[in-house]
Write an enzyme that holds these catalytic residues in place. Structure first.
Site, short mmCIF file in Angstrom:
data_model
loop_
_atom_site.label_atom_id
_atom_site.label_comp_id
_atom_site.label_asym_id
_atom_site.label_seq_id
_atom_site.Cartn_x
_atom_site.Cartn_y
_atom_site.Cartn_z
CE LYS B 78 -3.97 1.88 2.61
NZ LYS B 78 -4.78 1.72 3.85
CB SER B 153 -8.05 3.56 2.74
OG SER B 153 -7.19 3.00 3.70
CB SER B 177 -8.25 0.84 5.76
OG SER B 177 -8.94 2.06 5.68
#
Lengths: 475, 484
Positions: B78, B153, B177
């Site tokens: 990420k 996210s 997330s």
């Protein structure tokens, strides 16, 4: 109407740790800009602070020396504001749970001991510096200082005069230097002082509205800035005005304080506990260890110098104002120097010579044992006190021992009665007029005869014997 | 079977036996990326050159008999975890040129374990969102239906794993997330206990809630990655000084007699009926495996979203103050300092990030602190107590991960509150600091994945992994692949 001042001081002291409070960067002063930085103190994305244990220890040391309660549970908070020298946009400080609280230190004012309360001592990180260079519409930022550990020492509003404030600052500095936690250099900014000042009619209990005076960046300005601010407040009141709560800046060039921002313009720092740092829990065992390692503090040392060495308060005070000076003194006494004599020589000739060269006692070319040995020569009558002055200067200049200097320069005192008598006889024979006047009652002339004999004997005559024989001969 | 479709443990076995090389695997994954990335947009930065170098090194290690646990395994990271010398943007314009000169602790550990970095994945800007629609660059698509969002996210990481554009990935989870996008993309996502994994190098959103965790194709791989990334880190004071178990050692143990709490507060009136059915079916499966479903109550659940949005935004408002245009990242020219600050932040941050900075600035303001921040902290304590109480009687808590399957792009972008409610079942876990996993538990009639959440006690990821594996092995959900 008569007024009294109510003053509280907030003192920032840079700690003498080798590394910064939340990263491993060096704290060395005066390096090239931005050479002592890393991703952590520059506040890059994703980095985290880790507390320097030495900084915590120094804060606890200071708290103990200032009679504070050490918090078993303490934590860091973020103080949020934007400024280019503050790379994270917040300063890591302490707010609700400072490491030390409820202490005091003692100061002496007009020969009275007065306690000044310490509200709290907390740890925080220093900010960087903005540097204005050139005429452009911009500044440079140096982040070397960012993250240098600070203690903020906040006093109770117990101070009543600029003189007390100055004494408080002096005492604080002495303690910090004794502890080895701060070098106490106001000019270089390692010790900084902000003052909260208000006035009230004598006898009134309630505090007046206070102004905060910032930028007092030298010891000599502590008193001056406060005197000015107090006078200013009295003038405002007497002219029918009102003190407004504000922050004022001391301008040392103009010798005045000027308004910087009002209460309405004050920052809202939006303090909240820093989630990146776990709460600090200090074990009693560690506190006890730190307490046991504290040096003898200046008040205790001063008292001991009076009781143990029979020194006057004045001497004791001066000799204990710096730990290294006190240690030099004690070392000299241990080497056989008579305490009061050691004190006299240190406060007089030694300090004079050091001051001439802007040296500290640590840089003194003399060893304590050398002074002690010289004092022994005086006691034994080998040299006179007067000759000793010459010996001392020579000793300081060359580092040679007193005895060697005395031998080399032939400075040994003459205690041979015959030799002194002969010299006296010669002087008397050469000065019939003076003898006549002396006998007629002009006793001041004794000094003249002593001088003449000493001159003839190159200053080496034993002064006590000289005086005795001379008086006998003249009467 | 293409190499890119496999998991860590299968590929490791093949590497060990010399059946494939690290170079083969990386090539396969990149072939897949070339084929589907245009549709999915999982990545912000592809790191082919680095990947090839790392694969070469892995092959050298393997040839020399020094195969490491992750040797030759391409993983997506990420883009809010710092990678030295490689762009780390947080999907924000304000960091679009930011190249960190340091490596996050988790990726350092992956490097030591021999992994291959396939690239940095998309996220909602600074991890603020539930759909990747708040990315400053582009929206990632759900591999099961590219008109839909992948969740967020960590939507880029979850989509990359689901679309086989990597073998496994790391995400971060502040309010769901990792778990919510894992559920919406039909993969396994674990949020470890707060303090289990170092946050050093993870760009902070809300420091007291953020936690890094694995997103994988199966439960075993999750355990393998937990063994690598967990542990006390001297660079992160909030990482816990707790001994590490072997997370993989519980894999395959039976779960007879395990008590699984079913909180009534997580089965709401009006929740998606297909989600509800899939989760209730899963409860039956656990029952049939010998576990014992037990009713529990988490009475303060209803306050979690409100408390979360006070605390998370408060911390965010402070964490994001450093992006001021002075030292790194985006700077807009201005008349003076204040003007430069305002323009840089106005142009550099997206709408959702600004909304949260403003909310958080407000809740920390003098005069409001007690009513918001302090009150929210008290609620947080109550929520934590809820879990402590429930865990006196049960070993795990089972809930749906998300109240709905993946929604359509644009469906919730005009209504931030609706978007916030996407995390209604995951937020409490972050507030309490406990670990939680999302594993696939079914599909809707539209062939959209449904996830179930298993929540464990503090530092008891083992029980979660044990139960997850047992469930996974008795179902086929994890074997389904999207048709791309």
């Amino acid at each position: 109407m008569k007024y009294e001042a109510v003053i509280g001081l907030e003192v920032h002291a840079q700690m003498l740790t080798d590394t910064k409070i939340f990263c491993g960067c060096s704290t060395k002063f005066g390096s090239e800009p931005n050479t002592q930085t890393c991703q952590i103190c520059i506040g890059m994305p994703g980095v985290l602070p880790v507390l320097n244990k030495k900084a915590l220890e120094f804060a606890i040391r200071t708290g103990l020396a200032m009679n504070c309660r050490i918090s078993a549970y303490s934590r860091f908070a973020r103080k949020n504001y934007f400024y280019p020298d503050l790379p994270k946009g917040y300063q890591i400080s302490q707010y609700e749970n400072p490491i030390c609280e409820h202490g005091y230190i003692e100061i002496v004012v007009d020969e009275e001991i007065k306690k000044i309360g310490i509200t709290r001592i907390h740890m925080e990180e220093d900010a960087g510096k903005n540097i204005q260079e050139g005429a452009g519409n911009y500044s440079f930022v140096d982040l070397n200082r960012t993250g240098v550990p600070l203690m903020e020492i906040v006093s109770e509003p117990d101070i009543r005069s600029p003189k007390e404030a100055a004494e408080y600052m002096k005492k604080l500095r002495t303690i910090l230097r004794y502890l080895g936690v701060c070098d106490g250099n106001m000019e270089q900014g390692s010790l900084r002082c902000d003052a909260n000042v208000s006035i009230r009619p004598i006898g009134q209990k309630e505090y007046g509205t206070r102004a905060e005076v910032k930028n007092i960046n030298s010891f000599k300005f502590v008193e001056k800035a406060l005197e000015y601010e107090i006078k200013r407040q009295i003038r405002v009141i007497e002219e029918g005005g009102k003190i407004i709560q504000e922050t004022r800046l001391w301008d040392s060039n103009k010798g005045i304080t000027e308004s910087m921002r009002s209460k309405e313009e004050a920052h809202d720092y939006r303090y909240f506990p820093d989630p990146d740092l776990v709460p600090i829990t200090v074990e009693q065992k560690w506190i006890d260890e730190i307490r046991a390692s504290l040096p003898e503090l200046p008040d205790v040392k001063r008292g001991r110098f009076v009781s143990e060495f029979g020194l006057p308060e004045y001497d004791a005070d001066l000799l204990t104002s710096e730990k290294a000076v006190a240690e030099w003194f004690e070392e000299t006494v241990r080497s056989g120097g008579q305490p009061k004599a050691v004190s006299n020589w240190m406060m007089g000739d030694l300090m004079r010579l050091l001051n001439e060269e802007n040296k500290t006692i640590e840089e003194c070319p003399l060893k304590p044992s050398q002074l002690a040995d010289m004092l022994k020569l005086i006691d034994k009558g080998t040299i006179s006190g007067k000759i000793a002055k010459t010996v001392f200067d020579e000793m300081y200049k060359t580092g040679k021992d007193a005895e060697a200097i005395v031998k080399e320069k032939g400075l040994i005192q003459v205690s041979d009665e015959g030799a002194i008598e002969k010299a006296i006889d010669d002087v008397i024979a050469k000065s019939p007029k003076e003898v006549e006047r002396f006998k007629a009652g002009d006793e001041k002339l004794l000094g003249f005869f002593v001088g003449q004999v000493m001159k003839a004997m190159k200053g080496k005559a034993n002064p006590r014997m000289l005086n005795e024989i001379l008086k006998k001969k003249l009467t | 079977m293409e190499l890119y479709s496999l998991g860590i443990s299968e590929l490791s076995r093949m590497l060990e036996k010399g059946e494939v090389s690290a170079g083969d695997i990386t090539a396969s994954v990149y072939k897949r990326i070339d084929a589907v990335e245009d549709k999915i947009k999982a990545y912000v930065t592809l790191t082919l050159a680095d990947a090839l170098k790392m694969a070469e090194e892995a092959d050298r290690d393997i040839t020399a008999g020094n195969k490491k646990i992750l040797s030759g395994i391409p993983m997506a990271i990420k883009d809010n975890m710092c990678t030295r010398g490689i762009l780390t943007t947080c999907s924000s314009k304000i960091l679009k040129n930011f190249v960190p000169p340091y490596e996050s602790t988790v990726t350092s550990k992956l490097i030591e374990s021999g992994y291959v970095l396939s690239g940095k994945t998309n996220l909602d800007e600074f991890a603020m969102g539930s759909s990747t629609e708040n990315s400053g660059f582009h929206t990632t698509r759900n591999p099961w239906d590219i008109k839909r969002i992948p969740g967020g996210s960590s939507g880029g990481s979850a989509a990359a794993v689901a679309a086989d554009e990597c073998i496994a990935a790391l995400g971060s989870d502040t309010g769901g997330s990792i778990r919510q996008p894992a559920a919406l993309c039909g993969v396994v996502g674990l949020k470890p206990t707060y303090g289990r994994v170092s946050r050093y190098g993870l760009v902070a959103f809300a420091s007291s809630l953020d936690q890094i965790g694995p997103i994988t194709k199966n439960v075993m791989d999750s355990a393998i990655l937990m063994n690598i990334i967990s542990g006390r880190d001297p660079m992160d004071s909030t990482s816990a000084p707790i001994d590490l178990p072997d997370f993989a050692s519980v894999i395959g143990m039976d779960i007879k007699g395990m008590k699984i709490g079913i909180p009534e507060e997580y089965f709401l009136e009006g929740m998606d009926p297909e989600v509800e059915k899939a989760v209730k079916d899963a409860i039956k499966t656990f029952d049939s495996l010998g576990a014992m479903p037990v009713k529990v109550s988490l009475p303060h659940t209803g306050y979690a979203v409100a408390a979360y949005y006070v605390l998370a935004t408060s911390e965010a408002s402070s964490n994001l103050a450093r992006y001021d245009g002075v030292k790194y990242g985006f700077r807009a020219e201005g008349r003076d300092l204040m003007d430069m600050y305002m323009r840089s932040r106005a142009q550099g941050f997206g709408a959702e990030v600004k909304r949260r900075i403003m909310l958080g600035t407000y809740t920390l303001s003098s005069g409001y602190y007690d009513a918001y921040y302090k009150k929210a902290q008290q609620v947080r304590t109550l929520i934590k107590n809820d879990f402590d109480n429930a865990f006196r009687n049960v070993d795990l808590i089972l809930t749906p991960t998300s109240p709905t399957p993946a929604f359509k792009m644009g469906e919730k972008t005009d209504d931030p509150l609706q978007m916030y409610l996407a995390d209604i079942f995951t937020i409490s876990v972050n507030l309490a600091g406990v670990p939680g996993i999302s594993i696939p538990c079914g599909f809707t009639s539209e062939n959209l994945p449904v996830g179930l959440q298993l929540i464990g006690k503090h530092f008891d990821e083992e029980t979660i992994l044990k139960a997850s594996y047992a469930y996974e092995q008795s179902t086929e959900w994890h074997k389904r692949k999207p048709n791309l």
